[in-house]
Design a protein around this motif. Structure first.
Motif, mmCIF file in Angstrom:
data_model
loop_
_atom_site.group_PDB
_atom_site.id
_atom_site.type_symbol
_atom_site.label_atom_id
_atom_site.label_comp_id
_atom_site.label_asym_id
_atom_site.label_seq_id
_atom_site.Cartn_x
_atom_site.Cartn_y
_atom_site.Cartn_z
ATOM 1 N N ALA A 100 0.836 -1.207 0.000
ATOM 2 C CA ALA A 100 0.000 0.000 0.000
ATOM 3 C C ALA A 100 0.869 1.256 0.000
ATOM 4 C CB ALA A 100 -0.936 -0.005 1.206
ATOM 5 N N GLN A 101 1.954 1.249 0.777
ATOM 6 C CA GLN A 101 2.867 2.395 0.801
ATOM 7 C C GLN A 101 3.489 2.607 -0.573
ATOM 8 O OE1 GLN A 101 5.851 1.890 3.788
ATOM 9 N NE2 GLN A 101 4.383 1.801 5.472
ATOM 10 N N ALA A 102 3.943 1.527 -1.183
ATOM 11 C CA ALA A 102 4.561 1.627 -2.507
ATOM 12 C C ALA A 102 3.575 2.185 -3.524
ATOM 13 C CB ALA A 102 5.078 0.259 -2.953
ATOM 14 N N GLU A 103 2.340 1.751 -3.445
ATOM 15 C CA GLU A 103 1.325 2.245 -4.380
ATOM 16 C C GLU A 103 1.083 3.734 -4.187
ATOM 17 O OE1 GLU A 103 -3.210 1.241 -5.878
ATOM 18 O OE2 GLU A 103 -2.281 -0.028 -4.351
ATOM 19 N N ARG A 104 1.000 4.174 -2.922
ATOM 20 C CA ARG A 104 0.794 5.602 -2.660
ATOM 21 C C ARG A 104 1.969 6.433 -3.184
ATOM 22 N NH1 ARG A 104 -1.174 3.560 2.232
ATOM 23 N NH2 ARG A 104 0.747 4.102 3.328
#
Length: 123
Positions: A100-104
């Protein structure tokens, strides 16, 4: 999966192993075997994986690059804190959080203006 002789075997099912080796030099830490029945596994050539991702670039490349940085830094942080890392992945909650962090971050980079783009005159 057995990490050391003095540890109990961990039963794994439907998991990926050694995901960190896609982004970092990784020395295997454990032994995978089938206690009963069959064990299916696949091997991914890390160099080929990286070349294909780099060749096609775009949003997937950006996401995987950021995900790799986050994953390796998390593993390094855990090792510095004294955790004994193995070929098993981080737990599912940690992997989901990193994803999720990488996507953001990847989405932020995708909408950020290019640093070489001409700036408009504010006057």
């Amino acid at each position: 999966y057995v990490m050391r002789r003095d540890t109990e075997a961990t039963r794994i099912c439907d998991q990926q192993l050694c995901v960190a080796c896609l982004w970092a030099e990784w020395h295997h830490r454990g032994r995978l075997s089938a206690g009963q029945g069959m064990c299916y596994f696949i091997k991914v050539n890390c160099d080929s994986f990286g070349q294909v991702v780099l060749k096609y670039g775009g949003p997937l490349y950006r996401y995987l690059q950021i995900y790799g940085i986050l994953l390796v830094s998390e593993i390094e942080w855990l090792q510095e804190d004294g955790f004994l890392m193995s070929d098993l992945n981080l737990d599912e909650e940690q992997m989901t959080s990193l994803s999720a962090q990488a996507e953001r971050f990847a989405n932020l980079v995708a909408v950020a203006p290019s640093p070489t783009a001409p700036k408009e005159n504010a006057l």
